[in-house]
Scaffold this active site. Sequence first.
Site, mmCIF file in Angstrom:
data_model
loop_
_atom_site.group_PDB
_atom_site.id
_atom_site.type_symbol
_atom_site.label_atom_id
_atom_site.label_comp_id
_atom_site.label_asym_id
_atom_site.label_seq_id
_atom_site.Cartn_x
_atom_site.Cartn_y
_atom_site.Cartn_z
ATOM 1 N N GLY A 1 45.024 49.674 36.702
ATOM 2 C CA GLY A 1 45.989 50.544 36.369
ATOM 3 C C GLY A 1 45.161 51.884 35.878
ATOM 4 O O GLY A 1 44.124 51.808 35.239
ATOM 5 N N ALA B 1 4.519 -1.829 37.281
ATOM 6 C CA ALA B 1 5.165 -0.887 38.340
ATOM 7 C C ALA B 1 5.756 -1.610 39.144
ATOM 8 O O ALA B 1 5.580 -2.674 39.566
ATOM 9 C CB ALA B 1 3.786 -0.274 38.879
ATOM 10 N N ARG C 1 44.688 34.102 43.635
ATOM 11 C CA ARG C 1 43.633 34.284 44.317
ATOM 12 C C ARG C 1 42.179 33.216 44.083
ATOM 13 O O ARG C 1 41.236 33.342 44.608
ATOM 14 C CB ARG C 1 43.059 35.802 44.116
ATOM 15 C CG ARG C 1 43.853 36.779 44.800
ATOM 16 C CD ARG C 1 43.373 38.022 44.437
ATOM 17 N NE ARG C 1 44.226 38.440 43.224
ATOM 18 C CZ ARG C 1 43.822 39.616 42.627
ATOM 19 N NH1 ARG C 1 42.782 40.322 42.928
ATOM 20 N NH2 ARG C 1 44.606 39.878 41.284
ATOM 21 N N ALA D 1 48.227 34.507 29.171
ATOM 22 C CA ALA D 1 47.331 33.633 30.189
ATOM 23 C C ALA D 1 48.479 32.861 30.973
ATOM 24 O O ALA D 1 48.074 31.556 31.139
ATOM 25 C CB ALA D 1 46.681 32.682 29.171
ATOM 26 N N ALA D 2 49.449 33.423 31.298
ATOM 27 C CA ALA D 2 50.567 32.595 31.958
ATOM 28 C C ALA D 2 50.223 32.445 33.499
ATOM 29 O O ALA D 2 50.867 31.679 34.116
ATOM 30 C CB ALA D 2 51.877 33.165 31.872
ATOM 31 N N GLY D 3 49.426 33.508 33.901
ATOM 32 C CA GLY D 3 49.279 33.374 35.623
ATOM 33 C C GLY D 3 48.791 32.337 36.054
ATOM 34 O O GLY D 3 47.943 31.678 35.618
ATOM 35 N N ASN E 1 42.588 51.181 33.069
ATOM 36 C CA ASN E 1 43.189 50.591 31.891
ATOM 37 C C ASN E 1 42.570 49.095 32.004
ATOM 38 O O ASN E 1 42.642 48.495 32.816
ATOM 39 C CB ASN E 1 44.682 50.381 32.181
ATOM 40 C CG ASN E 1 45.315 49.429 30.932
ATOM 41 O OD1 ASN E 1 44.906 49.241 29.744
ATOM 42 N ND2 ASN E 1 46.311 48.888 31.469
HETATM 43 C C1 UD1 Z 1 46.694 44.453 34.669
HETATM 44 C C2 UD1 Z 1 47.275 45.836 34.096
HETATM 45 C C3 UD1 Z 1 46.562 47.118 34.548
HETATM 46 C C4 UD1 Z 1 44.984 46.901 34.038
HETATM 47 C C5 UD1 Z 1 44.492 45.472 34.716
HETATM 48 C C6 UD1 Z 1 43.446 45.118 33.985
HETATM 49 C C7 UD1 Z 1 49.919 45.497 33.753
HETATM 50 C C8 UD1 Z 1 51.078 46.041 34.587
HETATM 51 N N1 UD1 Z 1 48.798 46.084 34.399
HETATM 52 O O1 UD1 Z 1 47.163 44.562 35.911
HETATM 53 O O2 UD1 Z 1 47.010 48.220 34.214
HETATM 54 O O3 UD1 Z 1 44.325 47.763 34.766
HETATM 55 O O4 UD1 Z 1 45.469 44.274 34.189
HETATM 56 O O5 UD1 Z 1 42.767 43.935 34.392
HETATM 57 O O6 UD1 Z 1 49.776 45.095 32.902
HETATM 58 N N2 UD1 Z 1 50.541 37.580 33.077
HETATM 59 C C9 UD1 Z 1 51.545 36.792 32.298
HETATM 60 N N3 UD1 Z 1 52.695 36.842 32.588
HETATM 61 C C10 UD1 Z 1 53.197 37.564 33.729
HETATM 62 C C11 UD1 Z 1 52.416 38.265 34.359
HETATM 63 C C12 UD1 Z 1 50.935 38.457 34.160
HETATM 64 O O7 UD1 Z 1 51.243 36.057 31.445
HETATM 65 O O8 UD1 Z 1 54.267 37.615 33.962
HETATM 66 C C13 UD1 Z 1 49.314 37.562 32.668
HETATM 67 C C14 UD1 Z 1 48.214 36.957 33.875
HETATM 68 O O9 UD1 Z 1 48.080 35.835 33.905
HETATM 69 C C15 UD1 Z 1 47.054 37.843 33.573
HETATM 70 C C16 UD1 Z 1 47.349 39.245 32.887
HETATM 71 O O10 UD1 Z 1 48.797 38.946 32.446
HETATM 72 O O11 UD1 Z 1 46.098 37.246 32.699
HETATM 73 C C17 UD1 Z 1 47.327 40.480 33.525
HETATM 74 O O12 UD1 Z 1 48.283 40.154 34.951
HETATM 75 P P1 UD1 Z 1 47.883 40.610 36.198
HETATM 76 O O13 UD1 Z 1 48.982 40.367 37.099
HETATM 77 O O14 UD1 Z 1 46.524 40.206 36.654
HETATM 78 O O15 UD1 Z 1 47.655 42.156 36.198
HETATM 79 P P2 UD1 Z 1 46.792 43.065 36.792
HETATM 80 O O16 UD1 Z 1 47.362 43.588 38.332
HETATM 81 O O17 UD1 Z 1 45.515 42.597 36.893
HETATM 82 CA CA CA Z 2 44.327 40.820 36.323
#
Ligand code: UD1
Ligand code: CA
Length: 440
Positions: free
Chosen positions: A162, A412, A38, A32-34, A192
């Site tokens: 993925g 009223a 978007r 949940a770091a992201g 995935n």
């Molecule tokens: C990821 C998967 C993909 C899958 C998809 C499903 C990877 C590389 N890819 O892609 O195969 O189909 O989810 O939704 O795992 N996050 C962190 N730290 C980071 C990067 C990401 O905590 O350094 C967290 C984000 O906040 C997010 C999650 O990991 O909650 C997934 O990251 P995101 O970059 O959204 O991956 P996707 O491109 O969706």
């Molecule tokens: Ca995602």
Amino acid sequence: MVAHQNLGLTVKVRILAGQLKNMKNIAAIILAAGKGVRMRSATPKVLHNICGRPMVSYVLDLTRELRLRTTVAVLGFGSAEVKKILPPGVKAAVQKKLVGTADAVKVALAQLKGFKGTVLILYGDIPLLKKETLDKLIRHHTYNDLDATILTAQVKNPAGYGRILRDKYSSISGIIEDKDADDVQKAIKEINTGIICFNKEKLVAALKDVRPDNRKKEYYLTDIIGLFHKKGYLIESVKIADINEALGINSRVELALANSIMQRRLNEQYMRLGVTIIDPATAFISFGTKIGLDTVIYPFTVIERDVKIGKRCFVGPFAHLREGTHLDNDVVAGNFIEITRSSLKAKTLAKHFSYIGDTRIGRNVNIGAGTVTANFDKGKKNITVINDGASIGSDTILVAPVTVGRRAVTGAGSVVVKRNIPDGVTVAGVPARVLKPKGK
Ligand code: UD1
Ligand code: CA
């Protein structure tokens, strides 16, 4: 016969003990770091609400319901804010630089040093996942003693996800990210979901070999699958039946979609528990709202968090019950009404357009059409008290602080300005004067 029964019982107890042991040997990591670029928001993505509650809370519910041994949430953007809503017992790991999902998992694993067993990867932005689905995934993984088990889905439009790669024996050989896939790989419809069970020791070892050699220059967790395959480790998948469960929230469009799916689920639960919802598509009821048996919710009703509704109430159409609204049994909060931080005791009727804020209303009170509590004065919110059996005439304005005595009446159009109306007294006018003292 008795011996047989005992045997059956022993076997059952053993299976149950086995299941319990398995669940205890599982640690969940919630990514949940992201920032959620978007979303275009100053609020961290996982704190955006679904049915009145941060999306990550639904994921945290799952790990609690499954009684997993430990849950570690990986936080980054807005970590201080997200930390505040983590339930006690959930560990937080802060990822300093968001360089990919493999790195995020590494950061979490630092908090799981002594732990041996299964690591379950979950995502803070996949809130619609059901407990039964995770249960199935975990069972498949643990009973078959696998090294990795991926929750996958067969979808019509796999763009963005993925893709699952399989070798000529149909065994899983890797995951290729959308951005890195060639045309043949892009045509693969098995995706995935991101949710994966791993053998912890093998995961820790393989993470050392993940390199950021891809289009995004990130450390991909999904590369572990290819690394496992090369080592001949056991990898299998469990297919999800309902793809909605794996919906990832990346934009406000997906947020609205998730909200509507979750709302449908919640409303169905209420209906099963004995609440009539005339039109579930226009009943927006927050997660955690308590609603009693035989209450009827009319269309276009919005119920925010921390609201309690008793039995046999009628709410709406076009009602807005905001935080801290408590309706006892047999209350009507009817057409075009807004109520906030207020309680209405049993059999009180407020049937037509009104604003009721910071108000305590007793039993058997009638609130006439158009009644307004003017609770807000120079930044301060003042209290209105309306006691049992009182009758508030149509179009009354109660400029708080106001107390209306038992069985007191306002005529009223009255404007009652900051005063106490004694029990049984009738007032009227602008500002309201005593028309009829008690007992006359
Ligand atoms: C990821 C998967 C993909 C899958 C998809 C499903 C990877 C590389 N890819 O892609 O195969 O189909 O989810 O939704 O795992 N996050 C962190 N730290 C980071 C990067 C990401 O905590 O350094 C967290 C984000 O906040 C997010 C999650 O990991 O909650 C997934 O990251 P995101 O970059 O959204 O991956 P996707 O491109 O969706
Ligand atoms: Ca995602």
